[in-house]
Scaffold this motif. Structure first.
Motif, PDB file in Angstrom:
ATOM      1  N   UNK A 285       0.819  -1.211   0.000  1.00 50.65           N
ATOM      2  CA  UNK A 285       0.000   0.000   0.000  1.00 50.65           C
ATOM      3  C   UNK A 285       0.852   1.260   0.000  1.00 50.65           C
ATOM      4  N   UNK A 286       2.157   1.106  -0.195  1.00 49.78           N
ATOM      5  CA  UNK A 286       3.044   2.269  -0.214  1.00 49.78           C
ATOM      6  C   UNK A 286       3.442   2.605  -1.640  1.00 49.78           C
ATOM      7  N   UNK A 287       4.040   3.764  -1.814  1.00 44.96           N
ATOM      8  CA  UNK A 287       4.600   4.144  -3.104  1.00 44.96           C
ATOM      9  C   UNK A 287       5.698   5.164  -2.855  1.00 44.96           C
ATOM     10  N   UNK A 288       6.386   5.577  -3.904  1.00 46.15           N
ATOM     11  CA  UNK A 288       7.513   6.485  -3.779  1.00 46.15           C
ATOM     12  C   UNK A 288       8.783   5.807  -4.243  1.00 46.15           C
ATOM     13  N   UNK A 289       9.899   6.434  -3.901  1.00 46.86           N
ATOM     14  CA  UNK A 289      11.179   5.851  -4.292  1.00 46.86           C
ATOM     15  C   UNK A 289      11.389   4.472  -3.685  1.00 46.86           C
ATOM     16  N   UNK A 290      10.843   4.252  -2.504  1.00 45.97           N
ATOM     17  CA  UNK A 290      11.039   2.972  -1.814  1.00 45.97           C
ATOM     18  C   UNK A 290      10.189   1.852  -2.393  1.00 45.97           C
ATOM     19  N   UNK A 291       9.213   2.191  -3.217  1.00 48.08           N
ATOM     20  CA  UNK A 291       8.406   1.168  -3.857  1.00 48.08           C
ATOM     21  C   UNK A 291       7.180   0.778  -3.050  1.00 48.08           C
ATOM     22  N   UNK A 292       6.556  -0.348  -3.459  1.00 48.57           N
ATOM     23  CA  UNK A 292       5.281  -0.781  -2.869  1.00 48.57           C
ATOM     24  C   UNK A 292       5.438  -1.785  -1.748  1.00 48.57           C
ATOM     25  N   UNK A 293       6.639  -2.299  -1.513  1.00 47.71           N
ATOM     26  CA  UNK A 293       6.863  -3.302  -0.456  1.00 47.71           C
ATOM     27  C   UNK A 293       5.978  -4.522  -0.663  1.00 47.71           C
ATOM     28  N   UNK A 294       5.842  -4.939  -1.917  1.00 49.52           N
ATOM     29  CA  UNK A 294       4.981  -6.087  -2.218  1.00 49.52           C
ATOM     30  C   UNK A 294       5.754  -7.289  -2.731  1.00 49.52           C
ATOM     31  N   UNK A 295       7.098  -7.198  -2.707  1.00 48.01           N
ATOM     32  CA  UNK A 295       7.902  -8.316  -3.164  1.00 48.01           C
ATOM     33  C   UNK A 295       8.047  -8.421  -4.667  1.00 48.01           C
ATOM     34  N   UNK A 296       7.394  -7.540  -5.412  1.00 47.52           N
ATOM     35  CA  UNK A 296       7.414  -7.622  -6.878  1.00 47.52           C
ATOM     36  C   UNK A 296       8.619  -6.854  -7.429  1.00 47.52           C
ATOM     37  N   UNK A 297       9.778  -7.498  -7.442  1.00 51.11           N
ATOM     38  CA  UNK A 297      10.999  -6.811  -7.868  1.00 51.11           C
ATOM     39  C   UNK A 297      10.980  -6.483  -9.350  1.00 51.11           C
ATOM     40  N   UNK A 298      10.192  -7.223 -10.137  1.00 51.71           N
ATOM     41  CA  UNK A 298      10.117  -6.948 -11.570  1.00 51.71           C
ATOM     42  C   UNK A 298       9.192  -5.776 -11.880  1.00 51.71           C
ATOM     43  N   UNK A 299       8.475  -5.316 -10.889  1.00 51.92           N
ATOM     44  CA  UNK A 299       7.570  -4.185 -11.078  1.00 51.92           C
ATOM     45  C   UNK A 299       7.985  -3.021 -10.173  1.00 51.92           C
ATOM     46  N   UNK A 300       9.266  -2.955  -9.882  1.00 56.63           N
ATOM     47  CA  UNK A 300       9.745  -2.009  -8.880  1.00 56.63           C
ATOM     48  C   UNK A 300       9.652  -0.557  -9.349  1.00 56.63           C
ATOM     49  N   UNK A 301       9.982  -0.310 -10.621  1.00 56.83           N
ATOM     50  CA  UNK A 301      10.067   1.069 -11.101  1.00 56.83           C
ATOM     51  C   UNK A 301       8.697   1.554 -11.561  1.00 56.83           C
ATOM     52  N   UNK A 302       7.824   1.767 -10.593  1.00 57.41           N
ATOM     53  CA  UNK A 302       6.460   2.196 -10.877  1.00 57.41           C
ATOM     54  C   UNK A 302       6.341   3.690 -10.609  1.00 57.41           C
ATOM     55  N   UNK A 303       5.957   4.462 -11.626  1.00 53.68           N
ATOM     56  CA  UNK A 303       5.836   5.917 -11.509  1.00 53.68           C
ATOM     57  C   UNK A 303       4.509   6.279 -10.838  1.00 53.68           C
ATOM     58  N   UNK A 304       4.318   7.546 -10.474  1.00 56.34           N
ATOM     59  CA  UNK A 304       3.056   7.934  -9.814  1.00 56.34           C
ATOM     60  C   UNK A 304       1.805   7.584 -10.610  1.00 56.34           C
TER      61      UNK A 304
END
Length: 1630
Positions: free
Chosen positions: A1497-1516
């Protein structure tokens, strides 16, 4: 065969041969003109035949008993009119058979023959033309059962003879149905007769006459356990007008294979013979009655459906018989259950099935006011299973004659026990949709789900069941979807899932994402329910569901949970090799690691499947797994998993399977959903026995996050949204609803589900703490003081599975399984409370702690179970079958007294003597052949299937009923020949309990004939368990007493003395013990001195050998284990060595502490004493006492367990000492005076190389021989088991008498495990953990800021489960542990981490100061704006713009939910109830930890903390970029203008590629899809950096592109663009 064939020869031919050809052609011509093969019964003639029919059931082994019947009669047939004939039986006789085949004779059933004679002698009419039987006519006085016997005779006459073929196949109608029939016609010219042979495959029928009851939930596998075939042989004499059947024989065989064929089969055989005797001229005269059409040749079911095959009842007055059975059940199942109660319960069911509604109403009116009768009636009505019973339930509920709880119980049982037909479905539908049911949530749920279940059961029996049955449900679903009624949609989807009708696919698809527009407005859990509902349809129409499930799985835009559930459905459709390989190929390109982990683990587990229905899937999975990378095995348990395990024995045709689906969409410690399913296989059938699903979506957050700041909600949201407004196209993540839900499926049918939200939890908590709850507690205590006495009995029909099918004889055969149980209990409870309870006030928890409560309880639970497996004939007139009967009875009386004197901290339980029956448990299994008829029930004939048992029965019965001998019989040989009767008695005394238990086994079987499973099972087997007083003085009671605190020493019954070998008395005792234990000491001690065993354990030589640890050659990375010094790392923890000594150990070693005070009882009183003893009649002590002593000064605990008997000096001495914070050591010695056996345990922390590790060492100096024996045996299996588990095994020569376990922690989420045994070393590296370990570099738990123990535990849990993101200088490590270099623009804030849901609970901003070029942190949380920034070597903090001095820390928010304090070289902010576990900031390091429930449920530079390393670079905007720099820049908060209070002068914009590109063969202009940082107008860049981003291209001549929507366009190419990192502005900057 009989057609004329003309042949022309040319050329020369031998004259003699020519004559033969001419003769053959002449004969063929004559035959074709005059012979009619169809059987003929000429007018004015009566054809007399001798008819005999035989039915037998049993095992195809001579010498075993079988059961059956025989019918013999003359059969008269004469023509009545054209194509209409009469058939009459003359001198019919019925014979029974129950005996040893083939030596025992058939016995005439004279009374039955006489009773049925009137019906049997009535002629019947039938239509007959060209060998085909048409309609059958008979007077109404002829019962269906008798008419079926006539059909059996007519079945012989059914002959579809073709004139042009002599070998052919067709689907032919017969008594058994319309089945595939193979004809062979041949001619015997010399005998002038035609031979016709036909055979029927009864497993290949277009329309099979069969009735299944209780099999609706079973899936039939390819291995059919019931096969059948029939052969017919005819000898016919041809004539010009028609053929005469002179002889016909029929043999029909049904083979039952409960286990594989090699394990033995049971057979049911039918034989018929029809022999022509003579022609008579006397015609058959029909009786003077109306002959009505009674159907065709096909068998019609009669009353055998209502007749249970295990007993034959003459029901003359149903109401009176029901009352009689009720009286018996109520009167004989009070104190304990009656042995015959299950059989009586089945009798009650059988009589109620023939009772009318008026009968049941009368019985209800008579007994409804008597609770003991009322309970039995309400328990039996649901299992009666007739429309009358369902109508009774409906009427009683609508009339308020039964309560809501009673209705729930009755309805839940009725739904699954009542066989479905159209009338039952109609009744269920009207009840489920009745407004009174709809008004009650629980009743409505059960009734609606039950309606779906009824449709599923009906469609299982009638595959062509109409879709109109579900029309009301489909209409309600359409209405609910239109109203977006979530609760209603959920229920109706589950109803359609229960029904499993293909017609429900379209309504379900309306709420599936990608198929229906309504799905977008529905929560994920409803969409999951809709996908899961497809599984029941897939069982019937897998090809219909496969494309739907595949499309859902392939749709990457869907939520991962939906795709994982779709994968489950897809695999249940039994996909082909090609489809499974396609799934594997898709996984290779999948970006969601949750989906990859889930599907890969499922495919991996399916490769090991041995179940027959998963054979093709297992083969496909073995191919698919080779496509995927084995590295996927390393994915930790934070990711979703699917596990399938099964075991199947083909030889027994039995097995079991279990599946566990763990779905986690955010890598949280608590999964989003867990589904557990159990499946069973037996006798060629399979069933999903039980399935339980639990969802915990949002419940963790609802329970843990704070509610104290709700009044600040609006202001906080306004501020944070203003900040985020600066980022264009920022998308809010969907908010999970605080909800837990559970559903339960039984045999594939959902029987109940529940949704629990926060409101329900709050309501329950409020209710439990209310004044009403306290008064309720007081009332309960008052009732206990008055005494509670309960007597209850509960019956259960656990199984009623029947398959009824007709034989060629016209008599039905049946296979059935019945199991019934009745449990009864008498419970008496009374409490004595001191001091008395207050009269008026409610009882509080504090008052309870002041009470002395004594509880007296007595209970006599008992249960009787009877199970029957029957194969044979079952009609209302006669039964002849073989039966396996198992009877079990258990009675376990108990009486105890418990006391809790809470003020004195004394707790005591006494087990008092009770009167036990002769046997507390007995089981008897026997196989019998029986024959009985309704007219002469007293003449029932029962024969044991294994004849030798009959001769032995008398002696066995005497043995079972006589007093048990408690010594094992020496006459019984230990190794017995198969088939030899077994009789064993084993007795085990328990002196401490004052009892001895004896187990008696008696068994006889037919394995002597052939050692196969089925012959091992048949026979007679009995097992009995008896409990009797042991020899010696009687035991009055058993006591367990616990005393805590200062009075513990007073409870010691025997003085505790520990030998001090240095004292004179000690040396004397040691000398005596040494003589006794000399052999043991020689083998366990290396010293020949006279010192004691305890001294040898802690002597310097022993100690040195103990502490020296030689590592094996295969040790991990060859690193030795380096122990921490006892004072190591103390300085960093701000604890001095002196403080440690004063608070902990005052000695430097275990030996020194032990020698100070060998027995702590000499210095301190015991902290707790536990007494376990038997109070004997002679008052001698018997039992054990345990005392625990605590030496706080030395951190030492000593426990002494000793025997209470005066002459017994057995003791167990356990000493444990915490030597330092890194090391704990203990010794355990036991035996005579703790001198026989000893073991030393040591646990310590240290390093394995540079990795924190912990080691446990177990050294045995002397252990019992039995332990050594079994350990040696076990060691043989360790290498094989370890290799199967993926554990590395290596041979090694480790320390001889030592076991060493080392656990190293290379990362917080993985461990390395090494186990050293004397002859081998086992290791498992990089073992993933489901949680992170809060372990520091010194291998100890990190500092805990809380004081309260509960708060400490909560903190440790939060630390272990939190996700961490850190930035050290310019290197960022995301929550998902992905590293990137963050080139930060000057003076512009970046979103480091934030709550990305609509709640916006927190926001952490990161900024590089333009002057110092050092990082600053800003945390927006609650009503606080917290700034953390460096100044020189220090870190300062401002709260809402006001600086907080370091000396004033820790700072606490007024709500108590936020704390700021010092930590190491920086400052840390804690707000776990708001989602932030901690934000740490120092000069070089920034670190953010979010709590477990915030993951995903998080976002930002630190990412979503969902374990999805292949989807890490998610923009706003949610766009997935491949460029780390573009990703980091997208989270920069741009400036609003040059007058912005911040010094940031950058904005996001799409840029045009400077050069022209050729795309798809055209010159194109390209614009960036990803925003690029650029200076504001009027500003010039002073620092830039290149970024690689995606561009969308348009032909050069096209109109200009709308850059506001460019982010949604496709990426045509990736090129480098220039990003501005710092700007210099002039006066023109606006």
């Amino acid at each position: 065969m009989w057609a004329l064939k003309a042949v022309c020869w040319c050329g020369s031919f031998h004259p003699a041969a020519m004559k033969l050809v001419v003769l053959a052609l002449t004969l063929a011509l004559v035959a074709s003109q005059h012979v009619n093969l169809a059987p003929e019964f000429a007018a004015a003639k009566t054809y007399v035949y001798k008819y005999e029919a035989l039915l037998l059931g049993g095992l195809p082994v001579e010498g075993l008993a079988r059961a059956g019947l025989k019918v013999s009669s003359k059969v008269l047939i004469s023509a009545l009119a054209e194509n209409t004939y009469l058939l009459k039986l003359l001198d019919p006789e019925i014979f029974e058979y129950s005996g040893v085949w083939p030596k025992d004779p058939f016995v005439p059933a004279t009374k039955l023959t006489s009773a049925l004679g009137a019906q049997l002698l009535i002629p019947i009419k039938f239509e007959y033309a060209n060998g085909v039987v048409g309609k059958v006519f008979a007077p109404a006085g002829v019962s269906t059962t008798v008419l079926n016997v006539h059909r059996g005779i007519l079945n012989i006459l059914q002959l579809n003879l073709k004139k042009t073929q002599n070998v052919y196949e067709l689907q032919e109608a017969g008594v058994q149905g319309v089945c595939k029939t193979h004809y062979i016609i041949s001619e015997d010219v010399k005998a002038e007769r035609i031979v016709v042979t036909k055979s029927k495959d009864l497993n290949n029928c277009q329309e099979r006459i069969i009735k299944d009851l209780g099999l609706a939930y079973l899936e039939t596998l390819k291995a059919n356990s019931l096969t059948g075939a029939a052969t017919y042989s005819y000898i016919m004499k041809p004539s010009a007008t028609g053929a005469l059947i002179t002889e016909a024989t029929v043999r029909e065989l049904h083979q039952v294979t409960p286990v594989a064929e090699m394990g033995g089969v049971a057979q049911m055989e039918a034989k018929q013979s029809l022999t022509f005797l003579e022609l008579e001229k006397t015609p058959i005269v029909p009786i003077k009655a109306d002959y009505v059409a009674r159907g065709s040749l096909l068998y019609e079911f009669a009353t055998e459906i209502l007749q249970t095959p295990i007993q034959l009842l003459r029901i003359s007055d149903a109401q009176a018989q029901i009352v009689e059975i009720l009286h018996h059940l109520v009167a004989n199942n009070v104190a304990k259950v009656h042995e015959d109660a299950p059989l009586k319960f089945i009798q009650l069911i059988q009589v109620l099935r023939v009772a009318s509604l008026e009968n049941i109403e009368a019985i209800w009116s008579q007994f409804k006011a008597r609770p003991e009768y009322r309970r039995w009636i309400l328990d039996v009505i649901p299992v009666v299973g007739t429309p009358v019973a369902v109508r009774f339930i409906k009427e009683k509920f609508l009339a308020d004659d039964i309560t809501i709880p009673e209705t729930v119980q009755v309805l839940l049982a009725a739904v699954h026990m009542v066989p479905a037909d159209m009338e039952i479905i109609r009744l269920t539908s009207t009840l489920a949709l009745h407004h009174k049911v709809q008004a009650n949530i629980v009743l409505r749920e059960i009734a609606m789900l039950g309606y779906g279940t009824m449709i599923a059961k009906y469609c299982a029996a009638v595959p062509t069941c109409p879709a109109e049955l579900l029309k009301p449900i489909h209409e309600l679903a359409a209405e609910a979807i239109a109203k977006a009624d979530i609760a209603e949609i959920t229920l109706l989807v589950k109803v359609m899932g229960n029904a499993g009708h293909p017609a429900s696919l379209k309504p379900i698809m309306k709420i599936l994402p990608g198929f229906g527009s309504a799905a977008a407005a529905l929560p994920i859990r409803v969409q999951v329910d809709a996908i899961l509902a497809l599984r029941s349809i897939a069982k019937k129409e897998p090809k219909l569901i496969q494309p739907v499930a595949l499309q859902l799985f392939m749709d990457k835009a869907l939520h991962p949970e939906l795709r994982m559930v779709a994968a489950v459905v897809l695999f249940e459709t039994k996909p082909t090799v090609a489809l499974v390989s396609t799934i594997a190929s898709v996984l290779k390109k999948e970006t969601s690691m949750q989906i990859v982990s889930f599907v890969y683990s499922y495919i991996r587990s399916l490769t090991r499947s041995t179940a027959p229905d998963y054979a093709t899937v297992a083969a496909a999975s073995n191919i698919a797994i080779k496509i995927l990378s084995p590295k996927l095995d390393r994915l930790s348990y934070r990711f979703s998993k699917a596990i399938h395990l099964d075991i199947y024995r083909s030889s027994m045709m039995a097995g079991a399977a279990g599946s566990v689906f763990i779905i986690n969409d955010g890598a949280t410690i608590l999964p989003t959903a867990v589904v557990v399913k159990a499946r069973a296989y037996l006798a060629g059938a399979a069933a999903d026995v039980l399935e339980v699903g639990v969802r915990t979506e949002g419940i963790q957050e609802a329970l843990l996050k704070t509610r104290a700041l709700q009044d600040l909600e609006d202001d906080r949201l306004t501020k944070m949204k203003r900040v985020m407004k600066a980022i264009a196209e920022w998308k809010v993540l969907p908010k999970s609803q605080p909800l837990a839900s559970i559903y339960v499926k039984f045999f594939g049918q959902e029987i109940a589900f529940a949704n629990i939200d926060k409101a329900i939890v709050d309501q329950a908590v409020q209710l439990s703490t209310s004044a009403d709850a306290k008064l309720l507690l007081k009332d309960a205590l008052k009732a206990l003081q008055s005494g509670i006495s309960v007597q209850a009995a509960k019956p259960l029909l656990a199984a009623e599975i029947r398959r009824i099918f007709p034989t060629a004889v016209g008599v039905p055969m049946e296979l059935s399984l019945y199991s019934a149980a009745v449990a009864a209990a008498t419970i008496k409870v009374q409490a004595i409370i001191t001091p008395p309870l207050p009269e008026l006030s409610a009882v509080t928890a504090a008052e309870l702690m002041k009470l002395d409560i004594k509880l007296l309880a007595e209970a006599t639970p008992s249960i009787a179970v009877e199970t029957y497996a029957v194969m044979g004939i079952n009609t209302a007139f006669i039964q002849a079958a073989v039966m396996a009967r198992a009877k079990a009875l258990a009675v376990l009386p108990a009486k105890l007294e418990a006391r809790a004197d809470i003020p004195k901290l004394n707790f005591k339980i006494e087990v008092l003597p009770v009167v036990t029956p002769e046997h507390i448990a007995k089981i008897r299994v026997e196989t019998l052949a029986f024959a009985r008829n309704i007219e002469d029930l007293a003449a029932e004939r029962i024969t044991p299937m294994v004849p030798v048992i009959a001769a032995q029965r008398m002696s066995i019965d005497r043995s079972l009923s006589s007093e048990i001998s408690y010594e094992a019989s020496s006459e019984v040989q230990p190794q017995l020949r198969a088939g030899t009767p077994i009789h064993k008695i084993i007795c085990v005394p328990a002196p401490l309990l004052g009892i001895k238990g004896c187990f008696e086994l008696t068994s006889s079987n037919a394995a002597l004939i052939k050692d196969i499973p089925l012959l091992n099972l048949i026979g007679e087997h009995a097992a009995l368990l008896a409990v009797k007083p042991a020899d010696g003085p009687a035991i009055e009671r058993l006591e367990v007493e616990v005393q805590v605190g200062a009075k513990a020493a007073e409870k010691l019954l025997k003085e505790i003395n520990i030998i001090d070998e240095l004292s004179p008395e000690g040396r004397t005792i040691i000398t005596k013990l040494k003589k006794i234990l000399e052999p043991a000491l020689k083998s366990s001690s290396s010293s020949s001195s006279s010192s004691s065993l305890l001294s040898s354990l802690f002597s310097s030589s022993s100690s040195s050998s103990f502490y020296s640890s030689s590592m094996s050659k295969v040790s991990l990375k060859e690193y030795p284990f380096k122990k921490f010094h006892k004072n190591q790392y103390l300085v960093s923890q701000r604890i001095s060595a002196q403080n440690l000594r004063s608070s902990g150990s005052s000695a430097s070693s275990f030996e020194a502490i032990y020698k100070q005070t060998k027995f702590l009882g000499n210095a301190v009183a015991p902290a707790v004493v536990v007494i376990l003893r038997a109070v004997r009649a002679d008052q001698k002590l018997l039992g054990y006492q345990a005392a625990a002593y605590l030496d706080k000064a030395n951190s030492r605990v000593q426990t002494i367990i000793s025997a209470l008997a005066e002459t017994d000096n057995w003791k167990l001495c356990a000493d444990g000492v915490l030597l330092s914070k890194h090391k704990v050591m203990a010794k355990v010695a036991f035996g005579a005076e703790c001198q026989e056996f000893a073991t030393i345990l040591k646990a310590e922390a240290g390093l394995l190389g540079a990795i924190p590790a912990a080691r446990l060492e177990v050294e045995w100096v002397k252990i019992p021989a039995i332990v050594t024996t079994y350990a040696t045996r076990l060691a043989k299996y360790i290498p094989g088991a370890a290799l199967m588990a993926g554990i590395t095994v290596s041979k090694a020569k480790n320390i001889e008498k030592e076991l060493e376990l080392t656990v190293a922690i290379p990362t917080e989420r993985t461990v390395d495990v090494i186990v050293k045994l004397p002859l081998m070393t086992l290791s498992k590296l990089a073992l993933p953990l489901p949680i992170a370990l809060p372990i520091g570099a010194d291998a100890v738990i990190r500092a805990i800021p809380e004081d309260n123990i509960l708060d400490q535990l909560h903190f440790l849990y939060a630390e272990a489960t939190s996700a961490q993101c850190s930035m050290v200088r310019d290197t960022l490590t995301t929550f998902n542990n992905r590293r990137l270099k963050n080139e930060m623009p000057l003076s512009c804030s970046q979103v480091l981490a934030q709550d990305c849901t609509s709640e916006l609970k927190f926001m952490v901003l990161l900024k590089k100061d333009e002057l110092s070029e050092q990082n600053h942190i800003n945390v927006k949380i609650a009503d606080m704006d917290v700034d953390l920034f460096p100044t020189g070597s220090d870190v300062l903090v401002k709260v809402n713009g006001m600086e907080v001095p370091i000396s004033s820390l820790p700072y606490q928010h007024p709500s108590g939910s936020i704390q700021i304090r010092q930590k190491a070289q920086g400052l840390v902010l804690h707000a776990p109830s708001l989602g932030l576990q901690e934000v740490y900031f120092s000069k070089d390091t920034s670190r953010v930890n979010v709590v477990d429930w915030m993951k995903g449920q998080t976002c930002g530079l630190c990412g979503k903390a969902d374990g999805e390393i292949k989807q890490e670079y998610s923009t706003p905007s949610g766009y997935q970029t491949k460029s780390p720099a573009s990703f980091a820049h997208s989270w920069v908060l741009p400036a609003e203008g040059c007058r912005d209070s911040t010094q940031c002068r950058l904005k996001h914009e799409s840029v045009k590629l400077e050069k022209q590109m050729i795309v798809d063969g055209q010159e194109s202009k390209c614009y960036s899809v990803e925003p690029v940082l650029r200076c504001l107008p009027g500003c010039l860049p002073v620092k830039t950096m290149p970024v690689t981003i995606g561009f969308h291209c348009l032909p050069t001549g096209s109109s200009s592109v709308d850059l506001s929507n460019i982010s949604g366009k496709s990426v045509d190419l990736r090129e480098t663009a220039e990003a501005h990192m710092a700007c210099q502005c002039n006066a023109h900057c606006a």
